[in-house]
Design a protein around this motif. Sequence first.
Motif, PDB file in Angstrom:
ATOM      1  N   UNK A   8      56.077  35.010  43.494  1.00 12.24           N
ATOM      2  CA  UNK A   8      55.969  35.260  44.934  1.00 12.24           C
ATOM      3  C   UNK A   8      55.858  33.971  45.737  1.00 12.24           C
ATOM      4  N   UNK A   9      55.108  32.998  45.177  1.00 11.89           N
ATOM      5  CA  UNK A   9      54.861  31.755  45.916  1.00 11.89           C
ATOM      6  C   UNK A   9      54.690  30.616  44.916  1.00 11.89           C
ATOM      7  N   UNK A  10      55.148  29.433  45.314  1.00 11.36           N
ATOM      8  CA  UNK A  10      55.007  28.236  44.491  1.00 11.36           C
ATOM      9  C   UNK A  10      54.338  27.155  45.329  1.00 11.36           C
ATOM     10  N   UNK A  11      53.246  26.609  44.820  1.00 12.47           N
ATOM     11  CA  UNK A  11      52.595  25.463  45.445  1.00 12.47           C
ATOM     12  C   UNK A  11      52.531  24.358  44.390  1.00 12.47           C
ATOM     13  N   UNK A  12      52.162  23.151  44.762  1.00 11.11           N
ATOM     14  CA  UNK A  12      52.111  22.076  43.758  1.00 11.11           C
ATOM     15  C   UNK A  12      51.138  22.345  42.607  1.00 11.11           C
ATOM     16  N   UNK A  13      50.132  23.206  42.813  1.00 16.48           N
ATOM     17  CA  UNK A  13      49.107  23.414  41.785  1.00 16.48           C
ATOM     18  C   UNK A  13      49.093  24.793  41.150  1.00 16.48           C
ATOM     19  N   UNK A  14      49.729  25.778  41.791  1.00 16.79           N
ATOM     20  CA  UNK A  14      49.697  27.117  41.212  1.00 16.79           C
ATOM     21  C   UNK A  14      50.867  27.968  41.688  1.00 16.79           C
ATOM     22  N   UNK A  15      51.080  29.056  40.956  1.00 15.82           N
ATOM     23  CA  UNK A  15      52.058  30.072  41.324  1.00 15.82           C
ATOM     24  C   UNK A  15      51.305  31.338  41.694  1.00 15.82           C
ATOM     25  N   UNK A  16      51.849  32.075  42.623  1.00 12.62           N
ATOM     26  CA  UNK A  16      51.397  33.451  42.818  1.00 12.62           C
ATOM     27  C   UNK A  16      52.504  34.309  42.237  1.00 12.62           C
ATOM     28  N   UNK A  17      52.121  35.139  41.275  1.00 15.28           N
ATOM     29  CA  UNK A  17      53.106  36.024  40.653  1.00 15.28           C
ATOM     30  C   UNK A  17      52.675  37.468  40.857  1.00 15.28           C
ATOM     31  N   UNK A  18      53.662  38.328  41.006  1.00 14.91           N
ATOM     32  CA  UNK A  18      53.423  39.759  41.089  1.00 14.91           C
ATOM     33  C   UNK A  18      53.621  40.333  39.694  1.00 14.91           C
ATOM     34  N   UNK A  76      48.696  37.744  41.312  1.00 16.44           N
ATOM     35  CA  UNK A  76      47.675  36.895  40.706  1.00 16.44           C
ATOM     36  C   UNK A  76      48.119  35.452  40.839  1.00 16.44           C
ATOM     37  N   UNK A  77      47.161  34.543  40.836  1.00 13.84           N
ATOM     38  CA  UNK A  77      47.458  33.113  40.872  1.00 13.84           C
ATOM     39  C   UNK A  77      47.313  32.562  39.463  1.00 13.84           C
ATOM     40  N   UNK A  97      41.165  38.922  30.570  1.00 16.58           N
ATOM     41  CA  UNK A  97      41.281  40.090  29.701  1.00 16.58           C
ATOM     42  C   UNK A  97      41.887  41.318  30.362  1.00 16.58           C
ATOM     43  N   UNK A  98      41.516  41.593  31.601  1.00 19.56           N
ATOM     44  CA  UNK A  98      42.054  42.776  32.290  1.00 19.56           C
ATOM     45  C   UNK A  98      43.564  42.666  32.478  1.00 19.56           C
ATOM     46  N   UNK A  99      44.037  41.471  32.760  1.00 19.48           N
ATOM     47  CA  UNK A  99      45.474  41.272  32.937  1.00 19.48           C
ATOM     48  C   UNK A  99      46.181  41.374  31.583  1.00 19.48           C
ATOM     49  N   UNK A 100      45.597  40.794  30.542  1.00 16.09           N
ATOM     50  CA  UNK A 100      46.174  40.905  29.201  1.00 16.09           C
ATOM     51  C   UNK A 100      46.323  42.371  28.803  1.00 16.09           C
ATOM     52  N   UNK A 101      45.277  43.150  29.034  1.00 17.11           N
ATOM     53  CA  UNK A 101      45.319  44.577  28.681  1.00 17.11           C
ATOM     54  C   UNK A 101      46.396  45.300  29.471  1.00 17.11           C
ATOM     55  N   UNK A 102      46.530  44.965  30.742  1.00 14.49           N
ATOM     56  CA  UNK A 102      47.559  45.599  31.567  1.00 14.49           C
ATOM     57  C   UNK A 102      48.958  45.231  31.072  1.00 14.49           C
ATOM     58  N   UNK A 103      49.162  43.970  30.731  1.00 13.56           N
ATOM     59  CA  UNK A 103      50.483  43.522  30.287  1.00 13.56           C
ATOM     60  C   UNK A 103      50.936  44.241  29.023  1.00 13.56           C
ATOM     61  N   UNK A 104      50.008  44.640  28.177  1.00  8.84           N
ATOM     62  CA  UNK A 104      50.359  45.352  26.950  1.00  8.84           C
ATOM     63  C   UNK A 104      50.969  46.719  27.235  1.00  8.84           C
ATOM     64  N   UNK A 105      50.721  47.251  28.446  1.00  7.27           N
ATOM     65  CA  UNK A 105      51.167  48.606  28.774  1.00  7.27           C
ATOM     66  C   UNK A 105      51.955  48.674  30.077  1.00  7.27           C
TER      67      UNK A 105
END
Length: 86
Positions: free
Chosen positions: A25-35, A42-43, A66-74
């Motif tokens: 979604x967004x790119x800055x010099x230090x982080x990405x925002x991804x959907x 999330x950043x 952990x919550x994001x890892x669990x979500x990515x599995x499904x």
Amino acid sequence: MPLSEIKIDDEVFVSEGTVGVGAVRQVTPRELTIYIEGYGDIAIGPDHIASAHDGKVVVKPETLPGAIQAHLEHVHDGEYRRPSDT
């Protein structure tokens, strides 16, 4: 990994050769925002990225909370997949 190589709308994957799970979604010099599909924005920083090339960003899921890892599995569990014609 330099974030300058990554562009808005690049697709996000958890590993090479898998179905995408989101987009940048967004790119800055230090982080990405991804959907993340079904989760939201999330950043992430460079330490969360395994590789970026050809309009693809491959994250290191084990470095995410952990919550994001669990979500990515499904993330694609509820999608209808048509059987192949072969």
